[in-house]
Design a protein around this motif. Structure first.
Motif, mmCIF file in Angstrom:
data_model
loop_
_atom_site.group_PDB
_atom_site.id
_atom_site.type_symbol
_atom_site.label_atom_id
_atom_site.label_comp_id
_atom_site.label_asym_id
_atom_site.label_seq_id
_atom_site.Cartn_x
_atom_site.Cartn_y
_atom_site.Cartn_z
ATOM 1 N N MET A 1 0.840 -1.173 0.000
ATOM 2 C CA MET A 1 0.000 0.000 0.000
ATOM 3 C C MET A 1 0.892 1.246 0.000
ATOM 4 O O MET A 1 1.802 1.372 0.809
ATOM 5 N N ILE A 2 0.607 2.166 -0.907
ATOM 6 C CA ILE A 2 1.327 3.433 -0.958
ATOM 7 C C ILE A 2 0.579 4.438 -0.093
ATOM 8 O O ILE A 2 -0.621 4.623 -0.226
ATOM 9 N N ARG A 3 1.315 5.051 0.836
ATOM 10 C CA ARG A 3 0.750 6.106 1.682
ATOM 11 C C ARG A 3 1.333 7.431 1.229
ATOM 12 O O ARG A 3 2.521 7.526 0.944
ATOM 13 N N ILE A 4 0.483 8.443 1.166
ATOM 14 C CA ILE A 4 0.878 9.757 0.665
ATOM 15 C C ILE A 4 0.541 10.814 1.711
ATOM 16 O O ILE A 4 -0.513 10.744 2.348
ATOM 17 N N ALA A 5 1.422 11.793 1.876
ATOM 18 C CA ALA A 5 1.148 12.936 2.739
ATOM 19 C C ALA A 5 1.333 14.208 1.927
ATOM 20 O O ALA A 5 2.251 14.314 1.108
ATOM 21 N N TYR A 6 0.430 15.141 2.131
ATOM 22 C CA TYR A 6 0.515 16.465 1.522
ATOM 23 C C TYR A 6 0.630 17.487 2.649
ATOM 24 O O TYR A 6 -0.094 17.414 3.635
ATOM 25 N N THR A 28 5.751 10.357 -0.658
ATOM 26 C CA THR A 28 5.355 8.956 -0.492
ATOM 27 C C THR A 28 6.395 8.201 0.331
ATOM 28 O O THR A 28 6.285 6.984 0.472
ATOM 29 N N ASP A 29 7.393 8.932 0.851
ATOM 30 C CA ASP A 29 8.416 8.311 1.690
ATOM 31 C C ASP A 29 7.751 7.784 2.959
ATOM 32 O O ASP A 29 7.186 8.549 3.746
ATOM 33 N N LYS A 34 4.922 8.570 8.080
ATOM 34 C CA LYS A 34 4.698 8.121 9.456
ATOM 35 C C LYS A 34 4.949 9.259 10.452
ATOM 36 O O LYS A 34 4.147 9.478 11.369
ATOM 37 N N LYS A 35 6.045 9.998 10.278
ATOM 38 C CA LYS A 35 6.368 11.098 11.186
ATOM 39 C C LYS A 35 5.337 12.225 11.089
ATOM 40 O O LYS A 35 4.953 12.819 12.095
#
Length: 67
Positions: A1-6, A28-29, A34-35
């Motif tokens: 699963m790819i998690r993305i943060a903006y 997507t790192d 997570k942080k």
């Protein structure tokens, strides 16, 4: 699963999405996502932070003349 943060300052208005220079990043790192999620949860759910009224903040930032 790819998690993305903006993260950023984009305003969801016509000018914000079409005309203004806005700042935002997308990552997507996995470790960075997570942080970011941990920091958000700390700020959003931590009961040690006092509640703030948006009206109180506004009064402190923008002094309105008395009519």
């Amino acid at each position: 699963m790819i998690r993305i943060a903006y993260l950023g300052s984009l305003n969801f208005t016509r000018n914000g999405t079409q005309n203004n220079y806005e700042t935002r990043i997308r990552t997507t790192d996995g470790e960075a996502v997570k942080k970011i999620e941990e920091e958000f949860n700390t700020l959003f759910y931590d009961n040690n932070y006092p509640e703030r009224s948006i009206q109180l903040w506004g009064q402190r930032l923008y002094h309105e003349p008395i009519n």
